[in-house]
Write a protein that holds these residues in place. Sequence first.
Motif, short mmCIF file in Angstrom:
data_model
loop_
_atom_site.label_atom_id
_atom_site.label_comp_id
_atom_site.label_asym_id
_atom_site.label_seq_id
_atom_site.Cartn_x
_atom_site.Cartn_y
_atom_site.Cartn_z
N SER A 220 0.83 -1.21 0.00
CA SER A 220 0.00 0.00 0.00
C SER A 220 0.86 1.25 0.00
CB SER A 220 -0.93 0.00 1.22
OG SER A 220 -1.87 -1.04 1.13
N SER A 221 1.97 1.22 0.73
CA SER A 221 2.82 2.41 0.81
C SER A 221 3.57 2.65 -0.48
CB SER A 221 3.81 2.27 1.97
OG SER A 221 4.59 1.10 1.84
N SER A 222 3.73 1.62 -1.33
CA SER A 222 4.39 1.82 -2.61
C SER A 222 3.42 2.26 -3.69
CB SER A 222 5.12 0.54 -3.05
OG SER A 222 4.20 -0.48 -3.37
N VAL A 223 2.11 2.15 -3.43
CA VAL A 223 1.11 2.56 -4.41
C VAL A 223 1.04 4.08 -4.50
CG1 VAL A 223 -1.38 2.60 -4.90
CG2 VAL A 223 -0.26 0.47 -4.24
N HIS A 224 0.99 4.74 -3.34
CA HIS A 224 0.90 6.22 -3.32
C HIS A 224 1.26 6.74 -1.94
CE1 HIS A 224 -0.69 10.31 -3.76
NE2 HIS A 224 -0.59 10.10 -5.07
N SER A 225 1.86 7.92 -1.92
CA SER A 225 2.26 8.54 -0.65
C SER A 225 1.06 8.90 0.21
CB SER A 225 3.09 9.79 -0.92
OG SER A 225 2.33 10.76 -1.63
N GLY A 226 -0.13 8.97 -0.39
CA GLY A 226 -1.32 9.30 0.38
C GLY A 226 -1.62 8.29 1.47
N PHE A 227 -1.20 7.06 1.28
CA PHE A 227 -1.41 6.03 2.30
C PHE A 227 -0.70 6.43 3.60
CE2 PHE A 227 -0.08 1.95 4.27
CZ PHE A 227 -1.33 1.40 4.51
N GLY A 228 0.56 6.79 3.51
CA GLY A 228 1.30 7.21 4.69
C GLY A 228 0.81 8.53 5.24
N ARG A 229 0.36 9.40 4.36
CA ARG A 229 -0.15 10.70 4.82
C ARG A 229 -1.40 10.52 5.68
NH1 ARG A 229 0.81 15.90 3.64
NH2 ARG A 229 2.48 15.22 2.28
N LEU A 230 -2.26 9.60 5.32
CA LEU A 230 -3.45 9.34 6.12
C LEU A 230 -3.08 8.69 7.45
CD1 LEU A 230 -5.93 8.10 3.37
CD2 LEU A 230 -5.95 10.30 4.55
N ILE A 231 -2.14 7.76 7.43
CA ILE A 231 -1.69 7.15 8.69
C ILE A 231 -1.10 8.21 9.61
CG2 ILE A 231 0.01 5.56 9.69
CD1 ILE A 231 -0.49 3.70 7.36
N ALA A 232 -0.42 9.20 9.04
CA ALA A 232 0.15 10.28 9.84
C ALA A 232 -0.94 11.02 10.62
CB ALA A 232 0.92 11.25 8.95
N ARG A 233 -2.11 11.15 10.03
CA ARG A 233 -3.23 11.80 10.74
C ARG A 233 -3.61 11.01 11.98
NH1 ARG A 233 -7.28 13.49 5.71
NH2 ARG A 233 -5.78 14.85 4.62
N GLN A 234 -3.65 9.67 11.83
CA GLN A 234 -3.99 8.85 12.99
C GLN A 234 -2.88 8.92 14.04
OE1 GLN A 234 -7.04 6.90 13.80
NE2 GLN A 234 -5.82 7.60 15.53
N VAL A 235 -1.63 8.93 13.59
CA VAL A 235 -0.50 9.03 14.52
C VAL A 235 -0.54 10.33 15.30
CG1 VAL A 235 2.02 9.31 14.61
CG2 VAL A 235 1.02 7.48 13.23
N GLU A 236 -0.90 11.42 14.63
CA GLU A 236 -0.97 12.70 15.32
C GLU A 236 -2.02 12.66 16.44
OE1 GLU A 236 -1.42 17.50 14.49
OE2 GLU A 236 -2.15 16.07 13.00
N GLN A 237 -3.16 12.03 16.17
CA GLN A 237 -4.16 11.92 17.23
C GLN A 237 -3.65 11.06 18.38
OE1 GLN A 237 -7.50 9.37 16.78
NE2 GLN A 237 -8.87 10.62 18.04
N MET A 238 -2.93 9.99 18.06
CA MET A 238 -2.34 9.16 19.11
C MET A 238 -1.40 9.98 19.99
SD MET A 238 -1.52 5.74 16.87
CE MET A 238 -2.81 4.60 16.34
N TRP A 239 -0.61 10.83 19.38
CA TRP A 239 0.30 11.72 20.11
C TRP A 239 -0.48 12.64 21.05
CZ3 TRP A 239 1.10 17.14 18.58
CH2 TRP A 239 2.09 17.78 19.30
N GLN A 240 -1.58 13.16 20.56
CA GLN A 240 -2.41 14.03 21.40
C GLN A 240 -3.00 13.26 22.58
OE1 GLN A 240 -5.24 15.50 18.54
NE2 GLN A 240 -3.81 16.97 17.64
N ILE A 241 -3.45 12.03 22.33
CA ILE A 241 -4.01 11.20 23.40
C ILE A 241 -2.97 10.95 24.49
CG2 ILE A 241 -4.88 8.88 23.92
CD1 ILE A 241 -6.19 8.95 21.10
N LEU A 242 -1.71 10.80 24.08
CA LEU A 242 -0.64 10.50 25.04
C LEU A 242 -0.06 11.75 25.69
CD1 LEU A 242 1.32 7.64 23.22
CD2 LEU A 242 -0.42 7.46 24.99
N GLY A 243 -0.64 12.91 25.39
CA GLY A 243 -0.23 14.12 26.11
C GLY A 243 0.70 15.03 25.37
N GLN A 244 0.97 14.77 24.09
CA GLN A 244 1.76 15.66 23.24
C GLN A 244 3.21 15.81 23.70
OE1 GLN A 244 -0.34 19.37 22.72
NE2 GLN A 244 -2.07 18.41 21.71
N GLY A 245 3.75 14.78 24.31
CA GLY A 245 5.15 14.81 24.71
C GLY A 245 6.02 14.05 23.73
#
Length: 390
Positions: A59-84
């Motif tokens: 999936s990551s070799s098909v288009h960079s959009g795959f990783g870009r969307l995962i980055a959105r989920q990662v950012e929320q995870m960071w917020q849940i953990l307190g942004q440290g």
Amino acid sequence: MTEEQNSKLMLHLQQRIAASAASAIPFAEFMEQALYHPDYGYYTAERTRIGKRGDFFTSSSVHSGFGRLIARQVEQMWQILGQGPFVIAEPGAGEGHLCLDILDALAQESPELYAQLEYRIIEISQDNRQRQRQTLETHFQAGRVAWCELEDLQGMQGCIISNELIDAFPVHLIEKHAEGLREVYVVNGENGFTEELRPVSSHLIAQYFQQIGIEPALGNRCEVNLAAADWMRRVATTLGRGFVLTIDYGYLAEELYAPYRHAGTLLCYYQHQTNENPYQRVGFQDITAHVDFTTLQSIGRQCGLDVLYFGQQYQFLLGLGFLEMLMEMESRETDPQKALALRMNLKTLILPEGGMGETFKVLIQGKDVAAPELLCARRIQDITMPSRPF
């Protein structure tokens, strides 16, 4: 990989079989050597594995959009953990495409997270490490990326991401017969490798089926991935607080071991063609089997990981804003032909037939994070559809 290396791998396997006490080795051992022999294995020898010139797409070799969307989920995870400070660990990162796309997206859209981020790649292949270094040079220079072992991350806070990793773990091939479970062993034959059925090599195989409450139907062949269960235990005990994000093709156990699945799911990939013969092109072709997500969830629970999300890849990506991203990318493309190509390329990630939308599943587990409402879990009926036809 060269023909000479292939010959050396074949000789190594033949000698390994001949030297064994039973003049045979379990298929799982054969598969492990074919894929991961330090010098001649499919994943360790120098070769192109991913993309048009390789054997398969991810999936990551098909288009960079795959990783870009995962980055959105990662950012929320960071917020849940307190942004440290936040660690992303990716085992088996291939050529580094997913890492690159996640880091590019975070550097652009979430610079505060990017500044606190450590991206750690767990990689056994020196060939892949060289490719990752070239792909990720900018982020290496920024101090965001480094290699390590999983044990180095003990107590980490962040997210462990794997994309098409577990499907390539060595599997035991099991058949159910009237006398009970039998295992496929590989022996040396007159014209190459051949198979024999023998008693199972480990009591853990029977225990595996007991835990999921299912056994293969009489006469059926299936795969048992004991390495996947071990991996989930290691991941769960390494993670201090945070998330485990697993993306792979597979099913829940009830479907994976359904009676109609007579021959199991083992497949080989060579130059974008599939076959069911792991004894040809040894070291030149990939060997995979579908993942049992029931066991991953069960082992995770035993080790303190709560299931936060499980769904098909198309649901996961739509929840993270796939359609909105597609329309935004299309709006920036002035060439109609390029816009069409972009749309068709991205649709591969979500289409069920001829695409990756249903075959691939996404499992997110959490440790000490309560029960957050994840972005990816957004209901499809709550997504505003684009006005232009998709």
